[in-house]
Design a protein around this motif. Structure first.
Motif, PDB file in Angstrom:
ATOM      1  N   LEU A   1       0.494   6.782  -6.562  1.00  0.00           N
ATOM      2  CA  LEU A   1      -0.650   7.690  -6.649  1.00  0.00           C
ATOM      3  C   LEU A   1      -0.198   9.136  -6.573  1.00  0.00           C
ATOM      4  CD1 LEU A   1      -3.731   8.139  -6.679  1.00  0.00           C
ATOM      5  CD2 LEU A   1      -3.705   7.776  -4.196  1.00  0.00           C
ATOM      6  N   GLY A   2       0.806   9.395  -5.754  1.00  0.00           N
ATOM      7  CA  GLY A   2       1.263  10.769  -5.574  1.00  0.00           C
ATOM      8  C   GLY A   2       0.288  11.552  -4.728  1.00  0.00           C
TER       9      GLY A   2
ATOM     10  N   PHE B   1       0.835  -1.213   0.000  1.00  0.00           N
ATOM     11  CA  PHE B   1       0.000   0.000   0.000  1.00  0.00           C
ATOM     12  C   PHE B   1       0.865   1.256   0.000  1.00  0.00           C
ATOM     13  CE2 PHE B   1      -3.775  -2.534   0.998  1.00  0.00           C
ATOM     14  CZ  PHE B   1      -4.754  -1.833   0.308  1.00  0.00           C
ATOM     15  N   ASP B   2       1.986   1.239   0.708  1.00  0.00           N
ATOM     16  CA  ASP B   2       2.895   2.392   0.674  1.00  0.00           C
ATOM     17  C   ASP B   2       3.398   2.655  -0.738  1.00  0.00           C
ATOM     18  OD1 ASP B   2       2.605   2.777   3.413  1.00  0.00           O
ATOM     19  OD2 ASP B   2       4.502   1.786   3.923  1.00  0.00           O
ATOM     20  N   ALA B   3       3.743   1.584  -1.448  1.00  0.00           N
ATOM     21  CA  ALA B   3       4.186   1.729  -2.835  1.00  0.00           C
ATOM     22  C   ALA B   3       3.047   2.237  -3.714  1.00  0.00           C
ATOM     23  CB  ALA B   3       4.715   0.398  -3.361  1.00  0.00           C
ATOM     24  N   ALA B   4       1.834   1.793  -3.444  1.00  0.00           N
ATOM     25  CA  ALA B   4       0.682   2.271  -4.213  1.00  0.00           C
ATOM     26  C   ALA B   4       0.444   3.759  -3.943  1.00  0.00           C
ATOM     27  CB  ALA B   4      -0.571   1.464  -3.854  1.00  0.00           C
ATOM     28  N   ARG B   5       0.608   4.170  -2.695  1.00  0.00           N
ATOM     29  CA  ARG B   5       0.465   5.609  -2.358  1.00  0.00           C
ATOM     30  C   ARG B   5       1.537   6.427  -3.062  1.00  0.00           C
ATOM     31  NH1 ARG B   5      -0.799   3.674   3.059  1.00  0.00           N
ATOM     32  NH2 ARG B   5      -3.073   3.759   3.201  1.00  0.00           N
ATOM     33  N   ALA B   6       2.739   5.895  -3.135  1.00  0.00           N
ATOM     34  CA  ALA B   6       3.819   6.602  -3.844  1.00  0.00           C
ATOM     35  C   ALA B   6       3.477   6.723  -5.329  1.00  0.00           C
ATOM     36  CB  ALA B   6       5.142   5.874  -3.649  1.00  0.00           C
TER      37      ALA B   6
END
Length: 114
Positions: A112-113, A105-110
């Motif tokens: 997403l920006g 999820f952290d990578a997905a947030r990154a």
């Protein structure tokens, strides 16, 4: 609380997701989060499954939507652990404190920006 059925991951017990599956899921989740940022939740909440809504809400850190649908961080992470790693892999990630799922999820947030 929502009238939606509780999220189930029983169908994942025999499935072993690949890195490509995880990448595709992340791409889809990020695209949905972008759609919510652009359009708001109104149309999307009725189009998507409860687990998809919960995943996007968690990705967006939208605690209000999570509360409305009766989901908590732990339940969302547990379901997504199954999506990401299959039943046995999810059990290992759960025992480890869901660190792999949280990192995903952290990578997905990154991606997403802000």
């Amino acid at each position: 609380m929502s009238d939606a059925a509780p999220i189930s991951w029983d169908h994942l017990k025999s499935r072993q997701p690949t890195d490509a599956d995880r990448a595709a899921l992340q791409t889809e989740l990020v695209a949905r989060a972008r759609a919510v940022r652009q359009d708001g939740w109104a149309d999307h909440r009725t189009e998507w499954s409860p687990s998809e809504v919960a995943g996007v809400a968690y990705l967006l850190q939208d605690t209000e939507v999570l509360e409305e649908i009766g989901e908590q961080e732990g339940s969302v992470l547990t379901v997504f652990a199954g999506n990401l790693y299959g039943f046995n892999g999810a059990r290992k990630d759960i025992e480890a404190g869901l660190v792999g799922t949280q990192a995903w999820f952290d990578a997905a947030r990154a991606a997403l920006g802000s």
